[in-house]
Design an enzyme around this catalytic site. Structure first.
Site, PDB file in Angstrom:
ATOM      1  N   PHE A 125       0.817  -1.218   0.000  1.00  0.00           N
ATOM      2  CA  PHE A 125       0.000   0.000   0.000  1.00  0.00           C
ATOM      3  C   PHE A 125       0.853   1.271   0.000  1.00  0.00           C
ATOM      4  O   PHE A 125       0.329   2.366   0.066  1.00  0.00           O
ATOM      5  CB  PHE A 125      -0.983  -0.021   1.171  1.00  0.00           C
ATOM      6  CG  PHE A 125      -2.190  -0.917   0.959  1.00  0.00           C
ATOM      7  CD1 PHE A 125      -2.385  -1.606  -0.229  1.00  0.00           C
ATOM      8  CD2 PHE A 125      -3.135  -1.068   1.968  1.00  0.00           C
ATOM      9  CE1 PHE A 125      -3.497  -2.424  -0.424  1.00  0.00           C
ATOM     10  CE2 PHE A 125      -4.254  -1.877   1.786  1.00  0.00           C
ATOM     11  CZ  PHE A 125      -4.436  -2.560   0.590  1.00  0.00           C
ATOM     12  N   ARG A 126       2.182   1.112  -0.042  1.00  0.00           N
ATOM     13  CA  ARG A 126       3.124   2.182  -0.388  1.00  0.00           C
ATOM     14  C   ARG A 126       3.314   3.276   0.663  1.00  0.00           C
ATOM     15  O   ARG A 126       3.999   4.266   0.381  1.00  0.00           O
ATOM     16  CB  ARG A 126       2.712   2.845  -1.714  1.00  0.00           C
ATOM     17  CG  ARG A 126       2.549   1.900  -2.893  1.00  0.00           C
ATOM     18  CD  ARG A 126       3.809   1.149  -3.202  1.00  0.00           C
ATOM     19  NE  ARG A 126       3.778   0.449  -4.479  1.00  0.00           N
ATOM     20  CZ  ARG A 126       4.558  -0.564  -4.796  1.00  0.00           C
ATOM     21  NH1 ARG A 126       5.441  -1.025  -3.913  1.00  0.00           N
ATOM     22  NH2 ARG A 126       4.494  -1.139  -5.970  1.00  0.00           N
ATOM     23  N   ASN A 181       8.472  -3.302   2.105  1.00  0.00           N
ATOM     24  CA  ASN A 181       9.375  -2.557   1.216  1.00  0.00           C
ATOM     25  C   ASN A 181       8.826  -1.173   0.879  1.00  0.00           C
ATOM     26  O   ASN A 181       8.591  -0.811  -0.261  1.00  0.00           O
ATOM     27  CB  ASN A 181       9.700  -3.354  -0.052  1.00  0.00           C
ATOM     28  CG  ASN A 181       8.471  -3.844  -0.783  1.00  0.00           C
ATOM     29  OD1 ASN A 181       7.422  -4.058  -0.187  1.00  0.00           O
ATOM     30  ND2 ASN A 181       8.588  -4.031  -2.080  1.00  0.00           N
ATOM     31  N   HIS A 184       9.774 -14.170  -1.190  1.00  0.00           N
ATOM     32  CA  HIS A 184       9.732 -13.937  -2.631  1.00  0.00           C
ATOM     33  C   HIS A 184      10.921 -14.708  -3.205  1.00  0.00           C
ATOM     34  O   HIS A 184      12.069 -14.398  -2.891  1.00  0.00           O
ATOM     35  CB  HIS A 184       9.861 -12.433  -2.906  1.00  0.00           C
ATOM     36  CG  HIS A 184       9.944 -12.081  -4.366  1.00  0.00           C
ATOM     37  ND1 HIS A 184       9.140 -11.115  -4.933  1.00  0.00           N
ATOM     38  CD2 HIS A 184      10.736 -12.537  -5.376  1.00  0.00           C
ATOM     39  CE1 HIS A 184       9.439 -11.004  -6.223  1.00  0.00           C
ATOM     40  NE2 HIS A 184      10.407 -11.862  -6.513  1.00  0.00           N
ATOM     41  N   HIS A 200       3.436 -16.016  -4.146  1.00  0.00           N
ATOM     42  CA  HIS A 200       3.176 -15.862  -5.581  1.00  0.00           C
ATOM     43  C   HIS A 200       3.904 -16.862  -6.487  1.00  0.00           C
ATOM     44  O   HIS A 200       4.753 -16.487  -7.296  1.00  0.00           O
ATOM     45  CB  HIS A 200       3.430 -14.433  -6.049  1.00  0.00           C
ATOM     46  CG  HIS A 200       4.682 -13.762  -5.565  1.00  0.00           C
ATOM     47  ND1 HIS A 200       5.910 -14.368  -5.536  1.00  0.00           N
ATOM     48  CD2 HIS A 200       4.888 -12.500  -5.106  1.00  0.00           C
ATOM     49  CE1 HIS A 200       6.804 -13.515  -5.085  1.00  0.00           C
ATOM     50  NE2 HIS A 200       6.208 -12.377  -4.810  1.00  0.00           N
ATOM     51  N   ASN A 212       6.674  -9.191 -10.846  1.00  0.00           N
ATOM     52  CA  ASN A 212       7.713 -10.116 -10.393  1.00  0.00           C
ATOM     53  C   ASN A 212       7.102 -11.010  -9.314  1.00  0.00           C
ATOM     54  O   ASN A 212       6.618 -10.471  -8.322  1.00  0.00           O
ATOM     55  CB  ASN A 212       8.906  -9.360  -9.803  1.00  0.00           C
ATOM     56  CG  ASN A 212       9.612  -8.475 -10.796  1.00  0.00           C
ATOM     57  OD1 ASN A 212       9.450  -8.624 -11.999  1.00  0.00           O
ATOM     58  ND2 ASN A 212      10.406  -7.542 -10.299  1.00  0.00           N
ATOM     59  N   ASP A 253      -1.017  -9.618  -4.226  1.00  0.00           N
ATOM     60  CA  ASP A 253       0.256  -8.910  -4.422  1.00  0.00           C
ATOM     61  C   ASP A 253      -0.005  -7.532  -5.034  1.00  0.00           C
ATOM     62  O   ASP A 253       0.725  -7.058  -5.904  1.00  0.00           O
ATOM     63  CB  ASP A 253       1.223  -9.728  -5.288  1.00  0.00           C
ATOM     64  CG  ASP A 253       2.655  -9.164  -5.262  1.00  0.00           C
ATOM     65  OD1 ASP A 253       2.950  -8.346  -4.372  1.00  0.00           O
ATOM     66  OD2 ASP A 253       3.460  -9.539  -6.130  1.00  0.00           O
ATOM     67  N   HIS A 286       1.743   1.238  -9.221  1.00  0.00           N
ATOM     68  CA  HIS A 286       2.659   2.274  -9.703  1.00  0.00           C
ATOM     69  C   HIS A 286       1.833   3.224 -10.561  1.00  0.00           C
ATOM     70  O   HIS A 286       0.771   2.850 -11.066  1.00  0.00           O
ATOM     71  CB  HIS A 286       3.777   1.670 -10.558  1.00  0.00           C
ATOM     72  CG  HIS A 286       4.613   0.660  -9.851  1.00  0.00           C
ATOM     73  ND1 HIS A 286       5.613   0.996  -8.973  1.00  0.00           N
ATOM     74  CD2 HIS A 286       4.591  -0.699  -9.887  1.00  0.00           C
ATOM     75  CE1 HIS A 286       6.181  -0.113  -8.499  1.00  0.00           C
ATOM     76  NE2 HIS A 286       5.576  -1.153  -9.033  1.00  0.00           N
ATOM     77  N   GLY A 315       4.751  -4.739 -11.039  1.00  0.00           N
ATOM     78  CA  GLY A 315       3.669  -4.659 -10.065  1.00  0.00           C
ATOM     79  C   GLY A 315       2.484  -3.920 -10.630  1.00  0.00           C
ATOM     80  O   GLY A 315       2.610  -3.111 -11.555  1.00  0.00           O
TER      81      GLY A 315
END
Length: 447
Positions: A65-66, A96, A180, A238, A285, A312, A316, A331
């Site tokens: 969710f950035r 991340n 991952h 994933h 990815n 996932d 962007h 993504g």
């Protein structure tokens, strides 16, 4: 005063069966499930489901969710709203961000942000790096969803590539370790060869050749081997290849498994044939691979080698995505369209509604020990979704709720629509409108 809501005339999907009946919600809890319910109360809301299906709210075990630091793409408030529109009532967010969630202090800062802004229930994963084992050991496993390791580089530069460190982490924590898996050396070699041939403007359909089946299998098989050696509780995120499905078992119930797997909506929906039309908008990815991989992933999902379905969700901006291959980030946004995409697969005869509920609602609750969610049970929190399977709609810019403003499903007509989403007994979404209710709570865990 006790607040009551009755959902009447519902097809209730839970624990492998569908029954017709009513659900009584008292405050935030499912009070009663019966063939017919009537309550005398001064404050009661009756919602007629009109024969539509009622499912437990989905628990999405992998979203980005950035927030903080990348909020031009998304934030917890905007994406949790989109999640409710997609039937997701609880999410587990990844580390991340900027700064990365690799200290207890940064983890608690994210919980504080979510407590004020999230419309859905929330938890976070703590991030592992090559040098933060001391911080990992400080984390209370009863208060967070688990630990995330990037064993192949992805957004955020959190690659953990020191074998001694990985083994130490696997040996030192009792948290669920979600990984991952893509082999960095293989990807690097493939990418260099393609840059030599094409420069930066590599054809997008080369993505699954660069981030190849081999890269995935080498990494996931190593992680599983290490988990078996150390006794770690491993969850492989994933899966994208049919070959990897052979690494997982369906011989014991999920609650007893030490090694589990997830598949994402996009790997069940798209194939490499779609790159020509969708380009970087389906660049993820791990990469979307062949239609044969897609078939084998679905087969493994149905026979219980794969345990969980997730999104996932990783938005962007279009400005970022619409770059040449080497500069287009991987993504895409998915939470708003997750459940309707799965229901479309049901319409296509690929999966039952009961199996969707098992993999997207029940199993994440089992796998992460989520307390009183993921089921329609008396005494559980009232996280519920009403879906109309015969109400088509088309995804377009005007009905997309993601902050980034686009979707890989644009132009797609889905046969099903989500009419109501309840979070902790509160009606939080109703027919394309997110209501002004922030009913989301921090997830708790039975550990």
């Amino acid at each position: 005063m006790r607040k009551h809501t009755i959902i009447k005339n519902a097809k209730i999907v839970n624990e492998g069966q569908t029954i017709e009946g009513d659900i009584l919600i008292e405050n935030d809890i499912i009070k009663e499930i019966a063939s017919s319910i009537s309550v005398k109360s001064s404050e009661i809301t009756v919602i007629d489901a009109e024969g539509n299906y009622v499912l437990p709210g989905m628990i999405d075990d992998q979203v980005h969710f950035r927030e903080p630091g990348l909020t031009h793409k998304a934030n917890i408030e905007t994406e949790s709203k989109a999640a409710l529109a997609g039937g997701i009532t609880s999410f587990i967010e990844m580390p991340n961000t900027k700064p990365q969630t690799t200290t207890v202090e940064k983890l608690e800062e994210k919980f504080e942000i979510a407590s004020k802004s999230s419309h859905a229930n929330y938890s976070f994963m703590f991030g592992g790096t090559n040098d933060n084992l001391d911080e990992i050991l400080k984390v209370d496993s009863k208060t967070v969803a688990g630990l995330k390791l990037f064993l192949g580089s992805s957004t955020g530069n959190m690659l953990v590539d020191d074998p001694a460190v990985i083994e130490k982490i696997f040996s030192s924590t009792d948290m669920v370790i979600s990984v991952h898996c893509e082999d960095e050396a293989t990807i690097k070699k493939n990418l260099e060869a393609h840059i030599a041939e094409y420069g930066d403007d590599i054809p997008m359909e080369k993505h699954p050749i660069i981030r190849s089946e081999e890269a995935c299998y080498i990494s996931s098989s190593k992680a599983i081997e290490l988990a078996k050696k150390t006794g770690a509780r491993l969850h492989v995120f994933h899966l994208s290849t049919g070959k990897e499905t052979s690494l997982f078992s369906n011989k014991i119930p999920l609650k007893d498994k030490k090694i589990t797997a997830e598949v994402c909506i996009h790997h069940l929906w798209f194939s490499d044939e779609d790159y020509a039309r969708k380009g970087s908008h389906i660049k993820w990815n791990p990469a979307v691979k062949t239609s044969k991989d897609r078939e084998q992933l679905l087969k493994a999902l149905l026979d219980d080698r794969i345990d969980v379905i997730a999104t996932d969700h990783a938005p962007h901006t279009l400005e970022e995505k619409d770059n040449p291959y080497t500069n287009a980030p991987s993504g895409g946004p998915l939470v708003q369209h997750a459940l309707v995409a799965l229901l479309e697969m049901h319409h296509q005869g690929k999966i039952s509604i009961e199996k969707i509920v098992e993999k997207a609602c029940h199993n994440p609750a089992i796998l992460f020990d989520v307390e009183k969610r993921g089921y329609i049970r008396e005494g559980y929190y009232a996280d519920l979704v009403i879906v109309d399977l015969k109400s088509p709609w088309t995804v377009n810019k005007s009905n997309i709720l993601y902050k980034c403003g686009w979707s890989p499903f644009e132009g797609n007509t889905f046969k099903s629509r989500i009419t109501h989403t309840f979070v902790n007994g509160e009606l939080a979404y109703n027919n394309f409108k997110v209501l002004d209710v922030k009913a989301g709570r921090r997830l708790t865990f039975n550990r």
